[in-house]
Design a protein around this motif. Sequence first.
Motif, short mmCIF file in Angstrom:
data_model
loop_
_atom_site.label_atom_id
_atom_site.label_comp_id
_atom_site.label_asym_id
_atom_site.label_seq_id
_atom_site.Cartn_x
_atom_site.Cartn_y
_atom_site.Cartn_z
N PHE A 143 0.48 -0.75 -0.09
CA PHE A 143 -0.21 0.17 0.29
C PHE A 143 0.69 1.34 -0.12
O PHE A 143 0.18 1.92 -0.89
CB PHE A 143 -0.72 -0.18 0.82
N THR A 144 1.79 1.22 0.80
CA THR A 144 2.59 3.07 0.70
C THR A 144 4.02 2.41 -0.12
O THR A 144 3.54 3.95 -0.82
CB THR A 144 3.81 2.27 2.49
N ASN A 145 4.43 1.52 -0.48
CA ASN A 145 5.30 1.61 -1.49
C ASN A 145 5.21 1.48 -2.79
O ASN A 145 5.83 1.42 -3.46
CB ASN A 145 6.53 0.89 -1.00
N ILE A 146 4.02 1.04 -2.75
CA ILE A 146 3.04 0.82 -4.40
C ILE A 146 2.53 1.53 -4.82
O ILE A 146 2.33 2.17 -5.73
CB ILE A 146 3.04 -0.73 -4.43
N TYR A 147 0.85 1.19 -3.88
CA TYR A 147 -0.04 2.37 -4.60
C TYR A 147 0.71 3.87 -4.08
O TYR A 147 0.06 4.23 -4.80
CB TYR A 147 -0.92 2.09 -3.62
N LEU A 148 0.32 4.05 -2.59
CA LEU A 148 0.48 5.26 -2.61
C LEU A 148 1.69 6.54 -3.54
O LEU A 148 1.40 7.36 -4.09
CB LEU A 148 0.67 5.21 -1.41
N LYS A 149 2.70 5.18 -3.38
CA LYS A 149 4.28 5.89 -4.45
C LYS A 149 3.48 6.14 -6.04
O LYS A 149 3.64 7.66 -6.81
CB LYS A 149 4.83 4.42 -4.10
N ASN A 150 2.55 5.28 -6.48
CA ASN A 150 2.72 5.88 -8.03
C ASN A 150 1.26 6.76 -7.93
O ASN A 150 0.76 6.96 -9.26
CB ASN A 150 2.16 5.10 -8.79
N TYR A 151 0.09 7.35 -6.38
CA TYR A 151 -1.29 7.60 -6.53
C TYR A 151 -0.88 8.26 -7.92
O TYR A 151 -1.71 9.18 -8.56
CB TYR A 151 -1.58 7.52 -5.47
N LYS A 152 0.21 9.31 -7.48
CA LYS A 152 0.01 11.17 -7.99
C LYS A 152 0.12 10.86 -9.78
O LYS A 152 -0.09 11.19 -10.36
CB LYS A 152 0.95 11.89 -7.28
N GLN A 153 1.21 10.11 -10.33
CA GLN A 153 1.42 9.97 -10.97
C GLN A 153 0.91 9.41 -12.02
O GLN A 153 0.58 9.89 -13.58
CB GLN A 153 2.81 8.85 -11.46
N ILE A 154 -0.09 8.20 -11.12
CA ILE A 154 -1.56 7.93 -12.39
C ILE A 154 -2.70 8.60 -13.06
O ILE A 154 -2.60 9.22 -13.67
CB ILE A 154 -1.81 6.58 -11.21
N PHE A 155 -2.22 9.74 -11.71
CA PHE A 155 -3.59 10.76 -11.35
C PHE A 155 -3.40 11.93 -13.33
O PHE A 155 -3.67 13.04 -14.05
CB PHE A 155 -4.06 11.53 -10.62
N GLU A 156 -1.52 12.30 -13.06
CA GLU A 156 -1.32 13.12 -12.98
C GLU A 156 -1.29 12.47 -15.24
O GLU A 156 -1.25 12.80 -15.95
CB GLU A 156 0.38 13.66 -13.28
N THR A 157 -1.04 11.34 -15.06
CA THR A 157 -0.98 11.00 -16.61
C THR A 157 -2.25 10.49 -17.07
O THR A 157 -2.43 11.14 -18.38
CB THR A 157 -0.25 9.36 -16.14
N LEU A 158 -3.73 9.81 -16.79
CA LEU A 158 -4.61 9.71 -17.10
C LEU A 158 -5.49 10.70 -16.79
O LEU A 158 -6.64 9.88 -16.76
CB LEU A 158 -4.85 7.97 -16.52
N GLY A 159 -5.18 11.02 -15.90
CA GLY A 159 -6.34 11.96 -14.88
C GLY A 159 -6.89 13.25 -15.71
O GLY A 159 -6.47 13.62 -16.54
N GLN A 160 -7.99 13.34 -15.55
CA GLN A 160 -9.25 14.58 -16.60
C GLN A 160 -9.31 15.58 -15.42
O GLN A 160 -9.07 15.07 -14.52
CB GLN A 160 -10.20 13.76 -16.88
#
Length: 290
Positions: free
Chosen positions: A188-205
């Motif tokens: 949760f900490t080192n995979i999910y939360l770590k990539n959370y912002k990048q996923i939103f910056e990449t795919l986010g509308q």
Amino acid sequence: MYFVIVYATMRNLSKGEALVEAAGRTLGRTLEIKQLDVCDENSIKECVDSLPERRVDILISNAGMGMIGPIECQSIDEMKTVMDTNFFGLVRLLKEVLPDMKRRKKGHIVVISSVMGIQGILFNDVYAASKFAVEGFCESLAVQALRFNLNISLIEPGPVITEFERKVYEEGLKTDLSKADKVTADMFTNIYLKNYKQIFETLGQSSEDVAEHTHKIITMDNPPFRHQTNTLYTPMTTLKYADPNGDLPIDTFYKMVFEHDKVFNASLNFLKLLRWRSRKSFTMEKDKSN
């Protein structure tokens, strides 16, 4: 002359400053702000009763709340609150509005669902469950609605960059992981939360983008039952329909996250580049036309 009046509802009217500012001159003319709490049947009834003839031609249901994290670290009461808002909130609205729509044999119910209503995502177990419930409920109701000449549309955004998501992320950071095993907590900490912002910056509308999609749906003569707003996310949801057994999307996501993390990050960077190029092109085209 035909006038369209929009009734924007809020649970807490004291937080309506931004909406009032955005409304500008439309406030009190074509836009009215009313109090409504989807978790309170009396609040819903009072709001609908205050409308002329209780008439609702288009209902847009977008109240919702998120929750992320391992289920071991979430209480049943917290889970119930998510379900009460995201699913039963919609049910309460329709119990109040649907009978009048049926009587008039006219109306359009637009529900802001999510791609997580058709495909579960890591550490979004309860939120996805609430959206799966919404999708199943609406799919069942849509058959009955046809008999009364009513339309139901599910708007399915992927990641959307809003205050809502920021709050969900911040709450996720506060999660007490003491009840989770070391592997799950680390995941949760080192995979999910770590990539959370990048996923939103990449795919986010943006919320404006989703609003434009919603406007398109409500102005169509024959609106679709389902509409995904994010073409970058569509290949991921397509995996589910490609394999009736359901193994393909689960295996694919597992390998992306745990076995090919470098490929996963490279793919996100590539998508970010594509999105940046398309936005740049769009901006240049707009500049040329001015």
